[in-house]
Design a protein around this motif. Structure first.
Motif, PDB file in Angstrom:
ATOM      1  N   TYR A  73      35.705  43.801  35.218  1.00 60.18           N
ATOM      2  CA  TYR A  73      37.090  43.604  35.626  1.00 60.18           C
ATOM      3  C   TYR A  73      37.999  43.451  34.405  1.00 60.18           C
ATOM      4  CZ  TYR A  73      34.837  42.507  40.062  1.00 60.18           C
ATOM      5  OH  TYR A  73      34.074  42.563  41.206  1.00 60.18           O
ATOM      6  N   LEU A  74      39.251  43.865  34.593  1.00 58.61           N
ATOM      7  CA  LEU A  74      40.300  43.599  33.619  1.00 58.61           C
ATOM      8  C   LEU A  74      41.376  42.793  34.328  1.00 58.61           C
ATOM      9  CD1 LEU A  74      41.647  44.170  30.790  1.00 58.61           C
ATOM     10  CD2 LEU A  74      42.787  46.084  31.890  1.00 58.61           C
ATOM     11  N   ILE A  75      41.739  41.658  33.760  1.00 54.60           N
ATOM     12  CA  ILE A  75      42.798  40.822  34.317  1.00 54.60           C
ATOM     13  C   ILE A  75      44.073  41.108  33.530  1.00 54.60           C
ATOM     14  CG2 ILE A  75      43.482  38.514  35.039  1.00 54.60           C
ATOM     15  CD1 ILE A  75      40.777  39.487  36.156  1.00 54.60           C
ATOM     16  N   VAL A  76      45.151  41.429  34.249  1.00 53.29           N
ATOM     17  CA  VAL A  76      46.424  41.808  33.631  1.00 53.29           C
ATOM     18  C   VAL A  76      47.473  40.735  33.907  1.00 53.29           C
ATOM     19  CG1 VAL A  76      48.264  43.537  33.548  1.00 53.29           C
ATOM     20  CG2 VAL A  76      45.897  44.250  33.941  1.00 53.29           C
ATOM     21  N   VAL A  97      42.429  45.075  42.779  1.00 46.01           N
ATOM     22  CA  VAL A  97      41.774  44.470  43.940  1.00 46.01           C
ATOM     23  C   VAL A  97      42.380  43.122  44.305  1.00 46.01           C
ATOM     24  CG1 VAL A  97      39.609  45.700  43.586  1.00 46.01           C
ATOM     25  CG2 VAL A  97      39.963  43.490  42.462  1.00 46.01           C
ATOM     26  N   GLN A  98      43.248  42.568  43.443  1.00 45.24           N
ATOM     27  CA  GLN A  98      43.921  41.311  43.775  1.00 45.24           C
ATOM     28  C   GLN A  98      45.184  41.175  42.952  1.00 45.24           C
ATOM     29  OE1 GLN A  98      41.884  37.646  42.753  1.00 45.24           O
ATOM     30  NE2 GLN A  98      43.096  36.406  44.164  1.00 45.24           N
ATOM     31  N   THR A  99      46.240  40.643  43.570  1.00 45.12           N
ATOM     32  CA  THR A  99      47.485  40.336  42.875  1.00 45.12           C
ATOM     33  C   THR A  99      47.932  38.936  43.279  1.00 45.12           C
ATOM     34  OG1 THR A  99      48.191  42.657  42.815  1.00 45.12           O
ATOM     35  CG2 THR A  99      49.899  40.980  42.525  1.00 45.12           C
ATOM     36  N   ILE A 100      48.172  38.090  42.287  1.00 47.93           N
ATOM     37  CA  ILE A 100      48.722  36.747  42.523  1.00 47.93           C
ATOM     38  C   ILE A 100      50.102  36.719  41.904  1.00 47.93           C
ATOM     39  CG2 ILE A 100      48.452  34.273  42.146  1.00 47.93           C
ATOM     40  CD1 ILE A 100      45.464  34.715  41.862  1.00 47.93           C
ATOM     41  N   SER A 101      51.143  36.565  42.726  1.00 44.30           N
ATOM     42  CA  SER A 101      52.527  36.654  42.252  1.00 44.30           C
ATOM     43  C   SER A 101      53.147  35.283  42.060  1.00 44.30           C
ATOM     44  CB  SER A 101      53.373  37.459  43.247  1.00 44.30           C
ATOM     45  OG  SER A 101      52.922  38.789  43.314  1.00 44.30           O
ATOM     46  N   TYR A 102      54.116  35.232  41.134  1.00 44.23           N
ATOM     47  CA  TYR A 102      54.861  34.004  40.850  1.00 44.23           C
ATOM     48  C   TYR A 102      56.347  34.327  40.762  1.00 44.23           C
ATOM     49  CZ  TYR A 102      50.263  32.210  39.624  1.00 44.23           C
ATOM     50  OH  TYR A 102      48.947  31.830  39.661  1.00 44.23           O
ATOM     51  N   ASN A 103      57.112  33.732  41.643  1.00 44.07           N
ATOM     52  CA  ASN A 103      58.559  33.870  41.571  1.00 44.07           C
ATOM     53  C   ASN A 103      59.125  32.820  40.637  1.00 44.07           C
ATOM     54  OD1 ASN A 103      58.601  36.001  43.345  1.00 44.07           O
ATOM     55  ND2 ASN A 103      59.163  34.781  45.124  1.00 44.07           N
ATOM     56  N   GLY A 139      35.321  39.201  41.485  1.00 44.29           N
ATOM     57  CA  GLY A 139      36.598  39.904  41.472  1.00 44.29           C
ATOM     58  C   GLY A 139      37.740  39.165  42.120  1.00 44.29           C
ATOM     59  N   THR A 140      37.563  37.893  42.435  1.00 42.34           N
ATOM     60  CA  THR A 140      38.615  37.130  43.104  1.00 42.34           C
ATOM     61  C   THR A 140      38.976  35.889  42.292  1.00 42.34           C
ATOM     62  OG1 THR A 140      37.880  37.848  45.296  1.00 42.34           O
ATOM     63  CG2 THR A 140      39.288  35.899  45.201  1.00 42.34           C
ATOM     64  N   LEU A 141      40.267  35.732  42.042  1.00 48.65           N
ATOM     65  CA  LEU A 141      40.787  34.538  41.362  1.00 48.65           C
ATOM     66  C   LEU A 141      41.213  33.517  42.399  1.00 48.65           C
ATOM     67  CD1 LEU A 141      43.075  36.244  38.670  1.00 48.65           C
ATOM     68  CD2 LEU A 141      40.983  34.946  38.195  1.00 48.65           C
ATOM     69  N   THR A 142      40.866  32.257  42.166  1.00 48.04           N
ATOM     70  CA  THR A 142      41.313  31.149  43.009  1.00 48.04           C
ATOM     71  C   THR A 142      41.922  30.099  42.095  1.00 48.04           C
ATOM     72  OG1 THR A 142      39.497  31.562  44.563  1.00 48.04           O
ATOM     73  CG2 THR A 142      40.665  29.446  44.742  1.00 48.04           C
ATOM     74  N   GLU A 143      43.220  29.865  42.263  1.00 48.11           N
ATOM     75  CA  GLU A 143      43.920  28.973  41.339  1.00 48.11           C
ATOM     76  C   GLU A 143      43.531  27.517  41.560  1.00 48.11           C
ATOM     77  OE1 GLU A 143      48.265  28.557  39.195  1.00 48.11           O
ATOM     78  OE2 GLU A 143      48.074  29.768  41.026  1.00 48.11           O
TER      79      GLU A 143
END
Length: 813
Positions: A73-76, A97-103, A139-143
């Motif tokens: 995996y590459l984390i961007v 495969v996953q996007t975690i967004s921050y406003n 492949g899954t990030l959990t904050e």
């Protein structure tokens, strides 16, 4: 490897052969900037981007990334103006495969690092003053709970680059705003030590043996080396200007530092902690700067270094020898990328992965809106999306072909027919000199900088050229002088801004480039709730701005408002001072810089006072830079002038300036060039980068339409060539001079200013003026009414779109 060699021979050959004895130097281009139908792009410079390999769409401004320890995996880290995000890219499947967004105000900033076992990910959160922590599984990030960058002094750390020690016990953080590096004990999540280093630390790297920590000091020309055990600086190594990325050779332990503003790689011996070699990334011998290396990767066998050249839109493949000995490194070839590559990584199966911050560029934005948090936003600051390239490692033959492609990409477009080169036909009286030692009949240039308009907003209703009247907001009844000037002189309908916003736009206008620090800082500055970390010193490039160039060239100059208290606040007790030391005392202290409360007519009156003295005494400087920012407007802020009143004032001030010059003894040998700093404040049916520009002189008084692809850098180059100044960067060196806008048959007719048709004192909240006096036939917004915020509005006010009815702040935008 040659790209565009700019020398006396080129100037002599190119310009002399261009001129065919008529007012038209060469045929107009058919190309416009932005994404093209064939999957390529054209930057505002006129350079093509033809990215190699498969392309994957990412978020906005992918500035940081890290490959997982298992190479799956590459984390961007996407660090743009609008929603920022972490994206997980499956390398084998070549998809997100996953996007975690921050406003906003939640943020990210460049740094991402894995724990050695790949189960934890750490991401810098910039001005949030924390490190985000995630569990990573399949492949899954959990904050998780973040690591807070806090101390008893409430220090502004601004964490940027991060790395984890080989044993996984400590996280090291480059504190960009604190001139320091922090060690974080990961067992407690607390800062265990903070060590001073150089200015604006950017990236950190722990040596493979775990004994040394390397830190690039982005705001100066050094790398700090810390002893891991004692946490002390054991060496400060002098390198090139503004170093950023770091990489270590896994075979021989050499450390590579990318010097973004001197276009080179410093090779550091890990034993002696000295620079043992410098690898040049200049595209040709004695080239000005502009390659802008900003990311590095070394092959596992230690034989090849891959360098992302953000300015040249390529990956340089550097041959390091056999990997075991310290042989002289050489650039073996180039691989084309999309626009502005910011990351380069190697997969485990022989692929090169590249992050491209600006993808294929900006297309049209007819539904421009400032609501950054909606998918339909067409605000240029967030319109341009990043991409990722998956490229098979090329063999020698493929690399040669790639290199030729890069060389072709980074040249200006050839004109129709014989293009730049045709038969020599010596036009010695042409206003843009044909030869390096030839003098122009134009002896003086007045360079006017305005604020934030697109072409269609102002000139869409011209009735000629490539305009859309449906998008015109400040048409002929608001800007009678702009329209008259474009009709009387020359209409430029294919002119582009090289920058997206004011921060980097003013750099392109005055320095012919925007460096790595600026490009990675301005998106934070424009996300409003997030705090910028731009450092005025770190944005300075090697050759400086146009004033430094004038000094080097023996050209006299005077500055009116541009970079006067631009970065620092105006203190009335101290008076106005320049923010660029190269301006020296060559400025008018009574002329206002950025100040939304000062009218451009006040600015004009001050400029006129000095101009009349110059006219009387015969000592007009060869170059004047004049800042007229009223067309920025104060949007719908209560008690402020309406947007139309601001723009009409700007129009009248410019018209009076041209009138004054054209009735002086200097008219016969003066050119007035007018440009917007950026196009961020409106729509355009051709490109969000297309903007308003004028060239005004007896030598441009033709009334024609010039559709040549020009940009702000073309204007800079034209000014330089007229005044006998050398180019400052690779970009103005390669820019198309504005040859088609000029003629060798001057028309000395003077210009008469048009009186305003819109009340210059009209305030927001007052009843709208009578339609007969104010309404353009193409006007499409009534600014006296409340903003509805609809997505298809043509000029939704930036401040109201984000902050509702809160008063507009009196700060630089």
């Amino acid at each position: 490897m040659k790209k565009v060699k700019v020398s006396k021979k080129l100037i002599a050959t190119t310009l002399a052969t261009l001129l065919l004895g008529s007012s038209t130097a060469f045929a107009a281009y058919n190309v416009v900037a932005g994404p093209q139908a064939n999957g390529t792009g054209v930057t505002p410079l006129g350079w093509t981007v033809t990215p190699a390999g498969k392309q994957l769409s990412l978020g906005e401004k992918p500035f940081g990334g890290v490959v997982s320890p298992d190479h799956q995996y590459l984390i961007v880290s996407n660090d743009g103006v609008g929603p920022q995000s972490l994206q997980v890219v499956d390398i084998k499947q070549e998809k997100v495969v996953q996007t975690i967004s921050y406003n906003s105000p939640e943020s990210l900033y460049i740094g991402v690092a894995f724990s050695p076992d790949g189960k934890k990910l750490y991401a810098s959160a910039g001005d949030n003053q924390k490190i985000r922590v995630y569990n990573f599984d399949n492949g899954t990030l959990t904050e998780q709970s973040p690591i807070l960058m806090k101390d008893q002094n409430n220090t502004n750390f601004y964490p940027t680059g991060v790395t984890v020690s080989p044993d996984g016990k400590f996280l090291y953080v480059a504190n960009n705003m604190n001139k320091s590096v922090s060690q974080i004990d990961l067992s407690s999540g607390q800062i265990s030590a903070t060590i001073p280093v150089g200015k604006d630390p950017y990236m950190v790297l722990v040596s493979h043996d775990g004994n040394s920590l390397y830190v690039t000091n982005w705001g100066e020309s050094s790398v700090s080396v810390l002893d891991i055990k004692s946490l002390t600086v054991k060496k400060t190594i002098s390198v090139g200007l503004h170093p950023n990325a770091l990489a270590e050779n896994p075979v021989n332990g050499l450390v590579y530092a990318a010097n973004s503003d001197s276009d080179e790689i410093s090779v550091v011996d890990s034993q002696s902690q000295q620079v043992v070699q410098t690898i040049s990334l200049a595209p040709y011998r004695n080239a000005p700067t502009g390659s802008t290396p900003d990311a590095l990767a070394v092959s596992q066998d230690g034989k090849t270094l891959y360098v992302a050249n953000a300015g040249n839109n390529d990956i340089a493949v550097v041959d390091l020898g056999d990997g075991a000995t310290r042989t002289e490194a050489t650039v073996k070839g180039l691989i084309p990328t999309a626009w502005y590559p910011t990351g380069v990584y190697l997969s485990g199966d022989g692929k090169l992965m590249v992050l491209n911050a600006k993808g294929l560029g900006a297309g049209p934005n007819p539904k421009h809106t400032f609501n950054l948090w909606t998918p339909e936003s067409q605000y240029i600051g967030s319109l341009v999306k990043g991409t990722m390239s998956f490229i098979d490692l090329p063999d020698n033959q493929q690399l040669k072909e790639y290199t030729r492609q890069v060389e072709d990409n980074n040249k200006v477009y050839k004109a129709e027919g014989e293009g730049w080169f045709s038969k020599l036909n010596g036009n010695n009286d042409f206003p843009i000199p044909q030869y390096a030692d030839q003098h122009s009949p134009i002896k003086h240039v007045i360079y006017v900088v305005k604020e934030n308009r697109t072409y269609d907003q102002v000139f869409g209703d011209m009735g000629k050229g490539n305009g859309d009247p449906n998008l015109t907001l400040f048409g002929k009844d608001v800007t009678p002088n702009l329209h008259k000037l474009a009709n009387q002189f020359v209409l430029l309908d294919n002119f582009y801004s090289n920058g997206e916003v004011s921060d980097n736009g003013h750099e392109w206008v005055t320095a012919a480039q925007s460096n790595d620090h600026m490009e990675k800082g301005w998106p934070i500055d424009y996300s409003f709730s997030r705090k910028s970390q731009l450092d005025p010193e770190a944005i300075n490039t090697k050759e400086g701005r146009i004033w430094a160039n004038a000094n080097r060239s023996g050209v006299s100059f005077r500055d009116y408002g541009e970079y006067i208290n631009w970065w620092s606040s105006y203190d009335k007790t101290k008076g106005r001072t320049p923010d660029d030391p190269s301006i020296g005392n060559n400025f008018d202290p009574n002329y206002a810089g950025w100040d939304i409360n000062t009218s451009d007519l006040t600015r004009y009156n001050e400029w006129e006072n000095e101009f009349k003295q110059f006219d009387q005494n015969g000592n007009l400087p060869q170059l004047e830079t004049v800042y007229l920012p009223d067309d920025h407007t104060a949007f719908t802020a209560p008690g402020k002038r309406t947007p139309q009143a601001y723009v009409a004032t700007n129009d009248y001030a410019l018209g009076k300036l041209v009138d004054t010059v054209s009735h002086s003894k200097y008219w016969k040998d003066t050119a007035i060039v007018v440009v917007e700093d950026d196009p961020q404040d409106g729509p355009d049916h051709v490109s969000a980068s297309r903007t308003e520009a004028l060239v005004i002189s007896p030598y441009t008084q033709t009334g024609k339409v010039d559709s040549t692809l020009y940009s702000q850098v073309s204007m800079v180059r034209t000014v330089e060539m007229i005044l006998g100044m050398k180019p400052m960067t690779q970009f103005d060196a390669a820019a198309i001079p504005m040859l088609n806008a000029f003629t060798n048959h001057p028309n000395f007719k003077s210009y008469s200013v048009e009186q305003p048709k819109y009340p210059l004192d009209q305030l927001n909240g007052q009843p709208a003026p009578a339609p007969a006096a104010t309404q353009s036939s193409q006007a499409s917004d009534d600014f006296s009414k409340p903003d509805t915020g609809s997505a298809d509005s043509h000029n939704r006010e930036l401040w109201k779109g984000i902050k509702g009815d809160q008063p507009y702040p009196e700060s630089k935008n």
